[in-house]
Enzyme design. Structure first.
Site, short mmCIF file in Angstrom:
data_model
loop_
_atom_site.label_atom_id
_atom_site.label_comp_id
_atom_site.label_asym_id
_atom_site.label_seq_id
_atom_site.Cartn_x
_atom_site.Cartn_y
_atom_site.Cartn_z
N THR A 87 0.80 -1.05 0.05
CA THR A 87 -0.09 0.10 0.10
C THR A 87 1.04 1.05 -0.01
OG1 THR A 87 -1.85 -1.19 1.22
CG2 THR A 87 -1.68 1.34 1.43
N ASN A 165 -6.48 -9.87 -7.02
CA ASN A 165 -6.61 -10.66 -5.75
C ASN A 165 -7.83 -11.18 -5.28
OD1 ASN A 165 -7.12 -7.94 -5.76
ND2 ASN A 165 -7.88 -7.95 -3.77
N GLN A 193 -0.16 -10.10 -5.88
CA GLN A 193 -0.69 -11.61 -5.74
C GLN A 193 0.08 -12.21 -6.93
OE1 GLN A 193 -2.58 -12.88 -3.78
NE2 GLN A 193 -3.73 -10.91 -2.89
N HIS A 215 4.08 -10.28 3.17
CA HIS A 215 3.00 -11.42 3.74
C HIS A 215 2.21 -12.16 3.05
CE1 HIS A 215 -1.18 -9.04 3.78
NE2 HIS A 215 -0.12 -7.96 3.43
N THR A 251 13.99 4.80 9.73
CA THR A 251 14.84 3.33 10.16
C THR A 251 14.13 2.34 9.60
OG1 THR A 251 15.39 4.61 12.02
CG2 THR A 251 15.77 2.32 11.90
N CYS A 339 -9.33 -6.13 2.73
CA CYS A 339 -9.29 -4.37 3.18
C CYS A 339 -10.97 -4.07 3.28
CB CYS A 339 -8.87 -3.90 2.05
SG CYS A 339 -6.92 -4.40 2.09
N1 PLP Z 1 -2.62 -5.05 -3.98
C1 PLP Z 1 -3.26 -6.40 -3.67
C2 PLP Z 1 -3.53 -7.10 -5.21
C3 PLP Z 1 -3.54 -6.88 -2.65
O1 PLP Z 1 -4.02 -7.99 -2.44
C4 PLP Z 1 -2.97 -6.33 -1.49
C5 PLP Z 1 -3.19 -6.91 0.04
O2 PLP Z 1 -4.47 -7.32 0.18
C6 PLP Z 1 -2.29 -5.15 -1.49
C7 PLP Z 1 -2.18 -4.42 -2.93
C8 PLP Z 1 -1.82 -4.24 -0.35
O3 PLP Z 1 -0.89 -4.79 0.27
P1 PLP Z 1 -0.23 -4.55 1.86
O4 PLP Z 1 -1.16 -5.42 2.83
O5 PLP Z 1 1.00 -4.66 1.78
O6 PLP Z 1 -0.48 -3.06 1.93
#
Ligand code: PLP
Length: 398
Positions: A87, A165, A193, A215, A251, A339
């Site tokens: 993000t 995703n 993804q 993650h 940092t 999200c």
């Molecule tokens: N883009 C996609 C396609 C995602 O699936 C996600 C996470 O769900 C993100 C961006 C955001 O990643 P992060 O959790 O590292 O902010």
């Protein structure tokens, strides 16, 4: 992965045993990754910017991880800027390419992007920037002609995801990159993804910006990377110290970066094996559910997809209710992006694909992992078949 021991349907659960079929939301930390992180968490408290030996050791570990992450995506180590998340990486690029000074500019996104792209684009719009959203077809495919038409001389950035995703649909990134290169427009690819599931050769394809995180590839949360063909082309989002070549102040999260590096190394090394293990599990979910559940269909079935994702619509079933019922049986799936799980709006991705609010409300995402077992998949399918039957029976007036 089954946590604790398996409990069958007819038995009384003693403890909740969960089957995780929601790996697009996040993945478990691999023990091998944790093992790499533990020594630095326990022993080395060096700041990579310090000149003394503790700092030098921390810096060396960060640089090793940078190379590992770069290798995963086919880029030079100097292209990798560590961030707190994908993000943050996405926000950095969109803010950088939509500066208020060029208020007449345009940014092009697709209607199925992750919230981090769509909300960053909305923020650019509120600063006076034009935002153009390109749609997808019923299968979730992007029409390259529509994308080309959306690009104007004022366009300063095109943002597309590599793999979706929610639906798993894969966009033709090499064609999109070629198109953007021809038009002289920078391209941001959300590869969150795709990383670890598809081979990525960023430099060969000529992608300008790429966002990934740890993650989703069995690494720790809270660490991501912005990979930039030319690091000088991006303006920082955060100001302060000189970390990351002055492109990202703050940092470094050294344990997170070390975990990311190891997760990236393993993801690259293990890509084929993970694909071979998980593909039949996803295919079994799809074929068994379609065979046994009437009026079920796969969203995105006609498009190229990543191997682990199946987005299934169940006619007449409220997906949130189905997800909650399955959770009570120990099967963890989702209605779309994690999200959005706290909002009541249905999947914007399935909505963009089908044009139907109803279809979007009926869609459930199954995202498997090479860590899942056939036994778990059998159990989950049984749970889905019975729960859909139960919900449909309930809906019939007595
Ligand atoms: N883009 C996609 C396609 C995602 O699936 C996600 C996470 O769900 C993100 C961006 C955001 O990643 P992060 O959790 O590292 O902010």
């Amino acid at each position: 992965m089954i946590y604790d021991t398996y409990i069958g349907f007819e038995m009384t659960p003693i403890r909740m045993h969960r089957i995780n079929l929601d790996h697009n939301a996040t993945t478990p930390l691999l023990p091998a990754v944790l093992d790499k992180m533990l020594p630095v968490l326990r022993e080395n408290s060096g700041n990579p910017s310090s000149a003394h030996s503790l700092g030098v050791d921390a810096r060396a570990a960060v640089e090793t991880a940078r190379t590992q992450v770069a290798t995963l995506v086919g880029a030079e180590p100097a292209s990798v800027l560590f961030t707190s998340s994908a993000t943050e990486a996405i926000n950095t690029v969109i803010a950088s390419c939509t500066q208020a000074s060029s208020i007449t500019g345009r940014i092009v996104v697709t209607g199925v992007e992750h919230a981090s792209v769509l909300q960053s684009a909305a923020a650019a719009k509120s600063r006076g920037y034009e935002t153009l959203c390109v749609g997808v077809d019923r299968a979730g495919r992007l029409n390259l002609e529509s994308l080309e038409q959306a690009i104007s001389p004022a366009t300063t950035l095109v943002c597309v995801m590599w793999a979706n995703n929610e639906s798993g649909v894969v966009f033709p990134i090499s064609e999109i990159a070629a198109l953007c290169a021809t038009r002289g427009v920078p391209l941001l690819v959300d590869a969150v993804q795709a990383a670890g599931k598809l081979p990525i050769t960023m430099a060969d394809l000529g992608i300008d910006f790429l966002a990934i995180n740890a993650h989703k590839i069995y690494g720790p949360k809270g660490i991501g990377a912005l990979v930039v063909a030319n690091p000088l082309s991006v303006r920082p989002l955060l100001f302060g110290g000189h970390q990351e070549g002055g492109r990202r102040a703050g940092t470094e999260n050294v344990p997170g970066i070390i975990g990311f590096g190891e997760a990236a190394r393993l993801a690259r090394q293990d890509l084929q094996r993970r694909t071979q293990l998980a593909t039949p599990l996803r295919d079994q979910i799809e074929s068994e559910i379609l065979r046994r559940v009437p009026f079920a269909s796969v969203n995105g079935a006609d498009a190229p997809r990543i191997y682990n994702t199946s987005n299934i619509g169940f006619d007449g079933i409220d997906a949130d209710t189905l997800v909650a019922e399955l959770d009570s049986l120990g099967v963890c799936v989702s209605t779309g992006s994690a999200c959005h799980s706290d909002s009541i709006s249905p999947s914007h991705v399935v909505m963009a694909m089908t044009g139907s609010y109803e279809k979007a409300s009926e869609a459930v995402r199954f995202s498997v992992s090479h860590l899942n077992t056939k036994h778990e998949i059998d159990h989950a399918i049984e749970a889905v078949v019975r729960t859909v039957e139960m919900l449909r029976a309930k809906a019939i007036p007595a």
